[in-house]
Design a protein around this motif. Structure first.
Motif, short mmCIF file in Angstrom:
data_model
loop_
_atom_site.label_atom_id
_atom_site.label_comp_id
_atom_site.label_asym_id
_atom_site.label_seq_id
_atom_site.Cartn_x
_atom_site.Cartn_y
_atom_site.Cartn_z
N UNK A 17 6.23 -3.47 -1.47
CA UNK A 17 6.52 -2.96 -0.13
C UNK A 17 7.92 -3.39 0.29
N UNK A 18 8.54 -2.60 1.15
CA UNK A 18 9.91 -2.86 1.60
C UNK A 18 9.99 -2.77 3.12
N UNK A 19 10.64 -3.77 3.72
CA UNK A 19 10.89 -3.75 5.16
C UNK A 19 12.38 -3.94 5.37
N UNK A 20 12.97 -3.10 6.22
CA UNK A 20 14.39 -3.21 6.54
C UNK A 20 14.53 -3.36 8.05
N UNK A 21 15.18 -4.42 8.45
CA UNK A 21 15.31 -4.75 9.88
C UNK A 21 13.95 -4.68 10.58
N UNK A 22 12.95 -5.28 9.89
CA UNK A 22 11.60 -5.46 10.39
C UNK A 22 10.85 -4.14 10.59
N UNK A 23 11.30 -3.09 9.92
CA UNK A 23 10.58 -1.81 9.95
C UNK A 23 10.16 -1.47 8.52
N UNK A 24 8.85 -1.26 8.32
CA UNK A 24 8.35 -0.94 6.99
C UNK A 24 8.88 0.42 6.56
#
Length: 268
Positions: free
Chosen positions: A70-77
């Motif tokens: 899984x990947x989250x960028x700036x706390x958004x999945x």
């Protein structure tokens, strides 16, 4: 031929003046920053059982997190493909392998730097007490490595020049007392003992450090190979952020000043 008073005094002054340099400019010096292997990261890094975090104070993105595909960028999945989920798992596994390697190289290069410093102290003073002072500085620095890198944390503002300064500070703290000890030997006619210690220890110390430096270089080469593998996996990611590739590791131009230490320096 016996050492003359003026020769001994000059040698003592040169040794004292060069002590901070010995720990920082030798090929075996500990030099930690984020652009080893001509690859850099602009992020602080934390690798633990919860996953891999990359974070910084400014720039876009400011935070990247990935765990178990899984990947989250700036706390958004983020939505990623099945192939990217597999790549993210490889990146996570690679990061978990890399951190202990970085820690090992950091510890070994620190030991080499302090071995060189302890050798200088013993040659100049013949004092076991002063050598023990060096060992206290060594223990403190190794403890620092264990509580940062050893726990999976790499902070840009902690390592780099800030880490180098720990070695330099240890040398500088020794300078005053060493200066008094050496000049006492010179003025009391005992400089010949210092000269004899130097002749006795120099070849042995050089041989030991050279052998360990070769082993350290091999460790650093393996580390660099793994970093490049991670960069290749990153390059294969299909995911795009606002149409741009996700860059966690990037090519870093190497300056001439870095060239002499790049293979034995430590940078993830």
């Amino acid at each position: 031929m016996p050492m003359r008073f003026s020769d001994a005094a000059l040698a003592a002054c040169l040794l004292i003046a060069s002590m901070p340099v010995l720990a920082a400019d030798d090929e075996t010096a500990t030099r930690l920053s984020s652009d080893q292997c001509e690859i850099s990261t602009p992020y602080n890094v934390l690798v633990d059982t919860g996953g891999v975090w990359l974070y910084r104070d400014s720039g876009t993105p400011k935070e990247i997190f990935f765990h178990d595909g899984t990947l989250s960028v700036d706390r958004a999945v983020q939505t990623v493909s099945t192939a990217d989920a597999a790549r993210l798992r490889k990146l996570e596994s690679g990061a978990r392998t890399l951190m202990p390697q970085v820690t090992s190289v950091a510890r070994e290069s620190t030991d080499l730097a302090f071995d060189a410093l302890a050798g200088v102290v013993e040659v100049m003073t013949g004092s076991a007490r002063k050598v023990r002072q060096v060992e206290r500085h060594r223990a403190a620095t190794l403890g620092y490595i264990d509580t940062t890198l050893g726990t999976g944390r790499w902070d840009q503002d902690v390592f780099g020049e800030g880490f180098e300064s720990r070695i330099e500070d240890a040398a500088e703290r020794m300078t005053g007392s060493l200066g008094r000890s050496v000049m006492w030997q010179v003025f009391t006619g005992r400089a010949g003992r210092m000269d004899a210690r130097a002749e006795r220890m120099e070849a042995d110390l050089d041989r030991k450090i050279e052998a360990r430096s070769a082993a350290l270089q091999a460790q650093a080469d393996v580390l660099c190979t793994h970093v490049r593998e991670l960069q290749s996996i990153q390059a294969a990611l299909e995911y795009r952020l606002a149409g741009q590739r996700l860059v966690m590791l990037e090519d870093a131009p190497r300056s001439d000043g870095d060239a002499s230490v790049s293979r034995t320096s430590l940078k993830p």
